[in-house]
Design a protein around this motif. Structure first.
Motif, short mmCIF file in Angstrom:
data_model
loop_
_atom_site.label_atom_id
_atom_site.label_comp_id
_atom_site.label_asym_id
_atom_site.label_seq_id
_atom_site.Cartn_x
_atom_site.Cartn_y
_atom_site.Cartn_z
N LYS A 15 -21.81 66.40 64.91
CA LYS A 15 -21.30 66.69 63.53
C LYS A 15 -22.01 66.15 62.54
CE LYS A 15 -16.75 65.76 61.65
NZ LYS A 15 -15.64 64.72 61.36
N ALA A 16 -21.86 66.92 61.27
CA ALA A 16 -22.52 66.29 60.15
C ALA A 16 -21.74 65.71 59.39
CB ALA A 16 -23.29 67.48 59.53
N ASP A 17 -21.85 64.38 58.79
CA ASP A 17 -20.84 63.98 57.87
C ASP A 17 -22.09 63.72 56.40
OD1 ASP A 17 -18.71 63.57 59.43
OD2 ASP A 17 -19.64 61.77 60.30
N THR A 18 -21.65 62.73 55.42
CA THR A 18 -22.50 62.46 54.53
C THR A 18 -22.53 61.06 54.21
OG1 THR A 18 -20.48 62.34 52.87
CG2 THR A 18 -21.43 64.44 53.19
N GLU A 19 -23.69 60.77 53.67
CA GLU A 19 -24.27 59.45 53.55
C GLU A 19 -25.10 59.43 52.12
OE1 GLU A 19 -25.66 55.47 55.88
OE2 GLU A 19 -24.59 57.05 56.63
N LYS A 20 -24.87 58.20 51.37
CA LYS A 20 -25.71 58.26 50.29
C LYS A 20 -27.03 57.15 50.32
CE LYS A 20 -22.17 58.68 46.58
NZ LYS A 20 -21.59 58.10 45.21
N ILE A 21 -27.99 57.91 49.54
CA ILE A 21 -29.32 57.01 49.64
C ILE A 21 -29.47 56.93 48.11
CG2 ILE A 21 -30.29 58.14 51.58
CD1 ILE A 21 -32.05 59.93 49.92
N PHE A 22 -30.07 55.98 47.69
CA PHE A 22 -30.14 55.57 46.42
C PHE A 22 -31.72 55.53 46.05
CE2 PHE A 22 -26.23 53.73 47.45
CZ PHE A 22 -25.33 54.17 46.58
N ARG A 23 -32.09 55.76 44.69
CA ARG A 23 -33.24 55.58 44.13
C ARG A 23 -34.08 54.35 44.56
NH1 ARG A 23 -35.59 57.69 38.23
NH2 ARG A 23 -37.74 57.46 38.79
N LYS A 24 -35.28 54.27 44.90
CA LYS A 24 -35.95 52.98 45.06
C LYS A 24 -37.07 53.13 44.27
CE LYS A 24 -37.70 50.52 49.26
NZ LYS A 24 -38.24 50.58 50.48
N MET A 25 -37.48 51.86 43.72
CA MET A 25 -38.59 51.92 42.84
C MET A 25 -39.73 51.54 43.58
SD MET A 25 -37.39 53.24 40.24
CE MET A 25 -37.26 53.04 38.56
N PHE A 26 -40.96 51.90 43.61
CA PHE A 26 -42.05 51.37 44.33
C PHE A 26 -42.95 50.80 43.33
CE2 PHE A 26 -40.76 55.31 46.46
CZ PHE A 26 -40.55 54.94 47.65
N PHE A 44 -35.54 65.32 46.61
CA PHE A 44 -36.33 64.61 45.76
C PHE A 44 -36.09 64.54 44.39
CE2 PHE A 44 -40.16 64.80 43.00
CZ PHE A 44 -40.78 63.85 43.40
N ASN A 45 -35.68 65.92 43.83
CA ASN A 45 -35.21 66.04 42.47
C ASN A 45 -34.10 65.05 42.15
OD1 ASN A 45 -37.56 67.82 41.62
ND2 ASN A 45 -36.35 69.72 42.46
N SER A 46 -33.17 65.09 42.92
CA SER A 46 -31.88 64.36 42.70
C SER A 46 -32.08 62.97 42.63
CB SER A 46 -30.93 64.53 43.91
OG SER A 46 -30.28 66.08 44.00
N LEU A 47 -33.12 62.35 43.61
CA LEU A 47 -33.45 61.05 43.45
C LEU A 47 -33.91 60.75 42.25
CD1 LEU A 47 -34.55 60.40 47.08
CD2 LEU A 47 -32.70 59.37 45.91
N GLN A 48 -34.79 61.63 41.57
CA GLN A 48 -35.45 61.34 40.20
C GLN A 48 -34.67 61.20 39.22
OE1 GLN A 48 -38.85 60.55 40.43
NE2 GLN A 48 -38.38 60.71 42.67
N ARG A 49 -33.61 61.94 39.49
CA ARG A 49 -32.59 62.00 38.15
C ARG A 49 -31.49 60.99 38.38
NH1 ARG A 49 -33.04 67.62 39.12
NH2 ARG A 49 -31.10 67.60 40.41
N ASP A 50 -31.58 60.41 39.64
CA ASP A 50 -30.24 59.45 40.10
C ASP A 50 -30.19 58.25 38.88
OD1 ASP A 50 -28.33 58.16 41.24
OD2 ASP A 50 -29.92 57.02 42.67
N ASN A 51 -28.81 58.16 38.61
CA ASN A 51 -28.71 57.27 37.63
C ASN A 51 -27.89 55.95 38.13
OD1 ASN A 51 -26.26 58.13 38.14
ND2 ASN A 51 -25.85 58.81 35.93
N GLY A 52 -28.15 55.75 39.30
CA GLY A 52 -27.55 54.67 40.18
C GLY A 52 -26.37 54.91 40.81
N ASN A 53 -25.88 56.32 41.00
CA ASN A 53 -24.59 56.57 41.91
C ASN A 53 -25.10 56.97 43.20
OD1 ASN A 53 -23.01 56.18 39.65
ND2 ASN A 53 -23.29 58.23 38.94
#
Length: 196
Positions: free
Chosen positions: A185-196, A162-171
């Motif tokens: 197995k655990a990999d990584t995936e990106k999620i992007f801030r969504k404006m409501f 949550f905190n990282s999404l609030q500070r996300d600058n588009g990356n």
């Protein structure tokens, strides 16, 4: 007179001893794992109770959000619902854009959720496997910790996401993705801030 007073005090002590709410601990439905998936166009939140049984008891609740699912669970499906010991919130990968941020935003405002609960995306098979055995939850947690060790930028718990999404600058924000191609197995995936 002393004897009568002693008997009276003993009688009062026996009659009025104990707490009315003391039975709630015994009957509390402690939720250990929640998974989110879509079936036939409907979102389902599946709550898995803490249990010593081989296969945990589960309750699937059709709801449009985690907030609604928790409300329905407490009112209709799971009396004495407790999310204080929640270990994992697992969201199907297809729902990362439509559900993930909204549900994490809700959880971050609630004080009764465990602050150390992990959040991860999953494929369908990984969701199925994690609901089969309580022992598998420890394996999943180990995989998630290993993922963070190998990728320090990965966010695992809902507050850091949550905190990282609030500070996300588009990356975007890196979170864990559990897949079951060959093995869990655990990999990584990106999620992007969504404006409501």
């Amino acid at each position: 007179m002393k004897r009568l007073l002693s008997v009276l005090l003993l009688f009062i002590t026996v009659i009025f001893s104990g707490c009315d709410s003391s039975h709630k601990i015994e009957t509390a439905a402690i939720i250990e794992n929640v998974s989110v998936k879509r079936e036939h166009g409907q979102l389902y939140y599946t709550f898995y109770k803490l249990s010593s049984e081989e296969k945990p008891q589960k309750t699937s609740i059709p709801a449009s959000s985690f907030e609604e699912a928790c409300k329905l669970a407490g009112e209709k499906y799971i009396p004495h619902l407790s999310l204080a010991k929640l270990r994992l919130l697992l969201v199907h990968r297809d729902l990362k854009d439509s559900v993930m941020q909204r549900d994490i935003s809700y959880i971050s405002t609630q004080t009764y959720f465990s602050p150390v609960a992990y959040v991860a995306l999953c494929d369908s098979e990984a969701l199925r496997k994690t609901g089969e055995s309580p022992k598998l939850l420890s394996t999943v947690e180990e995989e998630l910790r290993l993922c963070r060790k190998n990728n320090p930028s990965v966010r695992l718990d809902y507050l850091s996401i949550f905190n990282s999404l609030q500070r996300d600058n588009g990356n975007g924000v890196e979170i864990a993705y559990l897949n079951s191609e060959n093995e869990l197995k655990a990999d990584t995936e990106k999620i992007f801030r969504k404006m409501f």
